[in-house]
Write an enzyme that holds these catalytic residues in place. Structure first.
Site, mmCIF file in Angstrom:
data_model
loop_
_atom_site.group_PDB
_atom_site.id
_atom_site.type_symbol
_atom_site.label_atom_id
_atom_site.label_comp_id
_atom_site.label_asym_id
_atom_site.label_seq_id
_atom_site.Cartn_x
_atom_site.Cartn_y
_atom_site.Cartn_z
ATOM 1 N N GLU A 89 26.707 49.527 36.568
ATOM 2 C CA GLU A 89 27.315 49.015 37.834
ATOM 3 C C GLU A 89 26.661 47.512 38.169
ATOM 4 O OE1 GLU A 89 29.772 49.507 39.474
ATOM 5 O OE2 GLU A 89 29.265 48.556 41.480
ATOM 6 N N TRP A 97 49.982 39.964 42.997
ATOM 7 C CA TRP A 97 48.907 40.175 41.913
ATOM 8 C C TRP A 97 49.873 40.284 40.721
ATOM 9 C CZ3 TRP A 97 47.933 43.379 37.852
ATOM 10 C CH2 TRP A 97 46.699 43.294 37.141
ATOM 11 N N GLU A 108 32.254 40.438 37.458
ATOM 12 C CA GLU A 108 33.309 40.555 38.233
ATOM 13 C C GLU A 108 33.064 39.313 39.125
ATOM 14 O OE1 GLU A 108 34.775 44.735 40.156
ATOM 15 O OE2 GLU A 108 32.585 44.304 40.457
ATOM 16 N N ARG A 152 43.891 42.027 48.465
ATOM 17 C CA ARG A 152 44.787 42.934 47.428
ATOM 18 C C ARG A 152 45.211 42.230 46.108
ATOM 19 N NH1 ARG A 152 46.382 47.927 50.117
ATOM 20 N NH2 ARG A 152 48.110 48.060 48.283
ATOM 21 N N HIS A 157 20.106 49.908 18.966
ATOM 22 C CA HIS A 157 21.332 50.199 18.198
ATOM 23 C C HIS A 157 22.393 49.164 18.114
ATOM 24 C CE1 HIS A 157 19.488 54.060 17.038
ATOM 25 N NE2 HIS A 157 19.591 54.133 18.548
ATOM 26 N N CYS A 186 49.736 43.963 45.296
ATOM 27 C CA CYS A 186 50.401 42.883 46.059
ATOM 28 C C CYS A 186 50.128 43.324 47.413
ATOM 29 C CB CYS A 186 51.635 42.445 45.840
ATOM 30 S SG CYS A 186 51.898 42.655 43.884
ATOM 31 N N ASN A 226 55.940 45.481 46.138
ATOM 32 C CA ASN A 226 54.789 46.066 45.364
ATOM 33 C C ASN A 226 54.943 47.187 44.443
ATOM 34 O OD1 ASN A 226 53.487 44.382 47.243
ATOM 35 N ND2 ASN A 226 52.355 46.150 48.106
ATOM 36 N N GLY A 227 54.421 47.028 43.152
ATOM 37 C CA GLY A 227 54.872 48.042 42.156
ATOM 38 C C GLY A 227 55.617 47.549 41.086
ATOM 39 N N LYS A 281 29.079 44.240 38.355
ATOM 40 C CA LYS A 281 29.074 43.390 39.439
ATOM 41 C C LYS A 281 28.978 41.765 39.024
ATOM 42 C CE LYS A 281 30.291 45.295 41.987
ATOM 43 N NZ LYS A 281 30.841 46.594 42.018
ATOM 44 N N LYS A 331 41.803 44.407 44.547
ATOM 45 C CA LYS A 331 41.062 45.443 45.024
ATOM 46 C C LYS A 331 41.531 46.843 44.921
ATOM 47 C CE LYS A 331 37.861 46.962 47.801
ATOM 48 N NZ LYS A 331 36.593 46.827 47.430
HETATM 49 C C1 G6P Z 1 39.614 47.600 41.119
HETATM 50 C C2 G6P Z 1 38.532 47.239 42.092
HETATM 51 C C3 G6P Z 1 37.367 48.012 41.868
HETATM 52 C C4 G6P Z 1 37.211 49.379 42.003
HETATM 53 C C5 G6P Z 1 38.325 49.991 41.002
HETATM 54 C C6 G6P Z 1 38.776 51.320 41.334
HETATM 55 O O1 G6P Z 1 39.092 47.303 39.812
HETATM 56 O O2 G6P Z 1 38.274 45.777 42.030
HETATM 57 O O3 G6P Z 1 36.296 47.250 42.767
HETATM 58 O O4 G6P Z 1 36.134 50.008 41.454
HETATM 59 O O5 G6P Z 1 39.551 49.203 41.245
HETATM 60 O O6 G6P Z 1 39.273 51.298 42.257
HETATM 61 P P1 G6P Z 1 39.205 52.687 43.451
HETATM 62 O O7 G6P Z 1 39.910 52.218 44.577
HETATM 63 O O8 G6P Z 1 40.113 53.848 42.702
HETATM 64 O O9 G6P Z 1 37.977 53.028 43.778
#
Ligand code: G6P
Length: 612
Positions: free
Chosen positions: A485, A73, A492, A27, A508, A2, A99-100, A489, A607
């Site tokens: 990756e 969040w 996401e 965030r 497989h 958050c 937050n938390g 992407k 994020k």
């Molecule tokens: C979230 C973000 C990702 C990120 C992951 C790990 O899921 O949306 O983009 O890769 O966290 O975050 P970090 O800050 O530890 O790389």
């Protein structure tokens, strides 16, 4: 996850809070809320983005020079108006943003209900503000002391700010395992979970330490105590952030801006660490810990999300170039597995934000077991940077788009430099190859630029595939993590189901999914196993899949087989991921855009994931 923002001073709080919330919205963006005091308490909360909150507030009296704001969040309780922060104490005196997670909130909630408290929301946060109120009322305490006592009872992670309508000249803030920064202005304070929310007002900041409580007032006084009631001295520092770094500039989205910044961010990561002409590479942390690295029984890399994909590339790099055994672990699994770990192991944590809860917990556990800790982090001064024994920043600058792009290439650049550095010093790579790798590494920013110039072609491909329901990403060797990756992407930000797989492993299982509606994206730049990739493409083609291949310039063989190709410049195989990921980032971006998705703030994601 958050975002927190608070203000006390002599300016109007509302515009400051709203601007701060917008800067923090990346965030978490399930709901947003503000509380402002001006003789009476005004609270506005709304499900959805900050924009929805602004619409809610339009035309209403929002004047006042003290206030708190929050973007959420959701953890406890669904995202709706009621669960949105700020939360208010039973007697209406205290408002709180958080937050938390308060892990033992159920116990308090039950006891508080028995003592006559009623709750409106399903949140742990509302319980905390009731608890503070009860302690304050029972013992007739100042707010700061009531907050302190309440926090000695709770288990969990928090960054909080509390406003007291009976004393509107102060704010109380506290944190544990969730960041909080206090910006100092002229007779005013800005409090936020992230410096980005306050950089336009002041650069003079104090980062609150774990288990510290701060009291700020309108006279410009700041005092800090620990939860154990010891006085702490505020350490004032300069915020290392420029406003333009957190603005979109001429770009439509942060994600596109960050993709396009990569020639610069990769160069920034290498700056001062490599000089091909003079034939040297030095990554500070590695230099100092060379003995630890080379004598380590193994390196364990812990990370989450995109950072975990970088870690996998790190495994290939360290094993091939430096001949050090590497294991890559999801931080969330590692921490609960009771792994065999001691001082002979080196643990590397990779994290863009430096605040990911699971990664932090994994390294806390590794520390207890005596392992040496190394952090690869983007966010300067973040918790992981402070928790580790040594480490390196990737210097990618703030990454705001929720889908990570430039942090990925920054992490991979740093891992590549570390592996070359270690390999050369250990003697596991010959000087000629070492020099060649340095030359090639310095060329990477230019080569990324050449790939970015193909955006129009990639946009065309995006149009062809934007209506797909599924996609398969296949790669081998260094390109296997790139396939993961690429798939991440796409899912996401475009919500298309996508899977990344080792190209040979496809036989497989995933091959059963292949038909004429399945786009298969091959990352086929490997020189060493070119024929094998070629066979994998044939296997897929013969089942009528549409193949998009990322190939090296001049690769005629694959060109004749694939339906579409994206050519990228040739480089040495260990450096390939730095190039092959770029078209995949652009492809996802354009597909998501064409599908009308919110590229920078995809649904349900955040994020920085500061909860387990
Ligand atoms: C979230 C973000 C990702 C990120 C992951 C790990 O899921 O949306 O983009 O890769 O966290 O975050 P970090 O800050 O530890 O790389």
């Amino acid at each position: 996850m958050c975002g927190i923002v608070a203000y006390i001073g002599n300016k109007q709080a509302y515009p400051i809070l709203i601007d701060g919330l917008k800067r923090l919205e990346y965030r978490g963006y399930d709901s947003a809320g503000i509380a402002i005091y001006n003789g009476d308490l005004k609270i506005f909360k709304k499900k959805g983005k900050v924009k929805a909150l602004q619409n809610e507030v339009r035309g209403k009296d929002i004047s006042g020079t003290i206030g708190i704001g929050h973007t959420r969040w959701a953890t406890h309780g669904e995202p709706n108006d009621v669960n949105a922060h700020p939360h208010v104490s039973g007697n209406g005196r205290l408002t709180l943003i958080h937050n938390g997670i308060i892990e033992n909130y159920e116990t308090f909630k039950k006891a508080l209900i028995e003592r006559g408290h009623t709750f409106e929301s399903d949140t742990d946060t509302e319980v905390l503000v009731h608890l503070i109120e009860e302690i304050q009322k029972r013992d007739k305490l100042e707010l700061e002391e009531a907050v302190r006592l309440a926090l000695t009872k709770v288990i969990g992670a928090y960054a909080i700010v509390v406003m007291d309508k009976d004393n509107p000249d102060i704010l109380v803030a506290a944190r544990k395992d969730s960041p909080l920064v206090i910006g100092i202005g002229k007779n005013e304070f800005h409090i936020a979970s992230d410096g980005k929310a306050i950089v336009e007002h002041t650069k003079k900041v104090v980062y609150l330490k774990n288990e510290e409580i701060a009291l700020v007032n309108r006279d410009g006084d700041l005092s800090i105590k620990t939860i154990n009631n010891d006085i702490a001295t505020p350490f004032i520092q300069e915020l290392d952030l420029e406003l333009e770094e957190i603005e979109k500039g001429d770009y439509e989205h942060f994600m596109l801006k960050e993709i396009c910044e990569q020639p610069k961010t990769v160069a920034d990561c290498m700056r001062g660490r490599i000089n091909a002409k003079e034939g040297w590479i030095k990554v500070g942390g590695v230099q100092n810990l060379f003995q630890n690295f080379s004598e380590a029984r193994r390196i364990i890399i812990v990370a989450c999300g995109t950072s975990w994909h970088s870690a996998l590339i790190g495994e290939y790099l360290f094993e091939e170039l430096a001949r050090i055994s590497v294991e890559v672990e999801y931080a969330s699994e590692f921490r609960y597995r009771n792994p065999i770990l001691d001082e002979k192991d080196m643990v590397i944590a990779i994290s863009q934000s430096g605040e990911t809860r699971d990664t932090m917990a994994a390294i806390e556990m590794a520390k207890e077991k005596g392992a040496m800790l190394y952090g690869i982090v983007n966010s300067v001064g973040s918790s992981i940077a402070r928790l580790t024994d040594a480490g390196s920043y990737i210097h990618a600058g703030p990454e705001i788009g929720v889908a990570s792009t430039k942090a990925f290439t920054g992490q991979v650049t740093l891992l590549t430099m570390m592996a070359i550095h270690l390999g050369y010093q250990k003697g596991t790579i010959p000087r000629s190859y070492y020099l060649q790798l340095l030359d090639e590494l310095e060329e990477i920013p230019n080569k990324i630029k050449q790939i970015l110039a193909k955006e129009a072609q990639i946009k065309y491909l995006a149009k062809e595939f934007k209506d797909s329901n599924n996609a398969l990403y296949l790669g081998r060797g260094y390109n296997f993590p790139v396939a993961l990756e690429g798939a991440l992407k796409l899912k996401e930000i475009s919500y298309i189901h996508a899977e990344g797989y080792p190209a040979a492993e496809m036989k497989h299982g995933p091959i059963a999914l292949i038909d004429e509606n399945m786009p298969v994206i091959f990352i086929a730049t490997n020189k060493s196993i070119h024929e094998k990739i070629f066979s994998n493409i044939q296997e897929v083609k013969s089942r009528k899949a549409k193949v998009i291949a990322i190939v090296n310039e001049g690769d005629e063989a694959v060109k004749n087989l694939a339906d579409y190709i994206i050519e990228i410049p040739v480089t040495d195989e260990p450096l390939t991921p730095l190039l092959s990921v770029i078209p995949l980032q652009l492809l996802s971006y354009h597909i998501a855009l064409m599908r009308g998705c919110d590229v920078d703030q995809p649904r349900n994601l955040a994020k920085s994931v500061t909860v387990e």
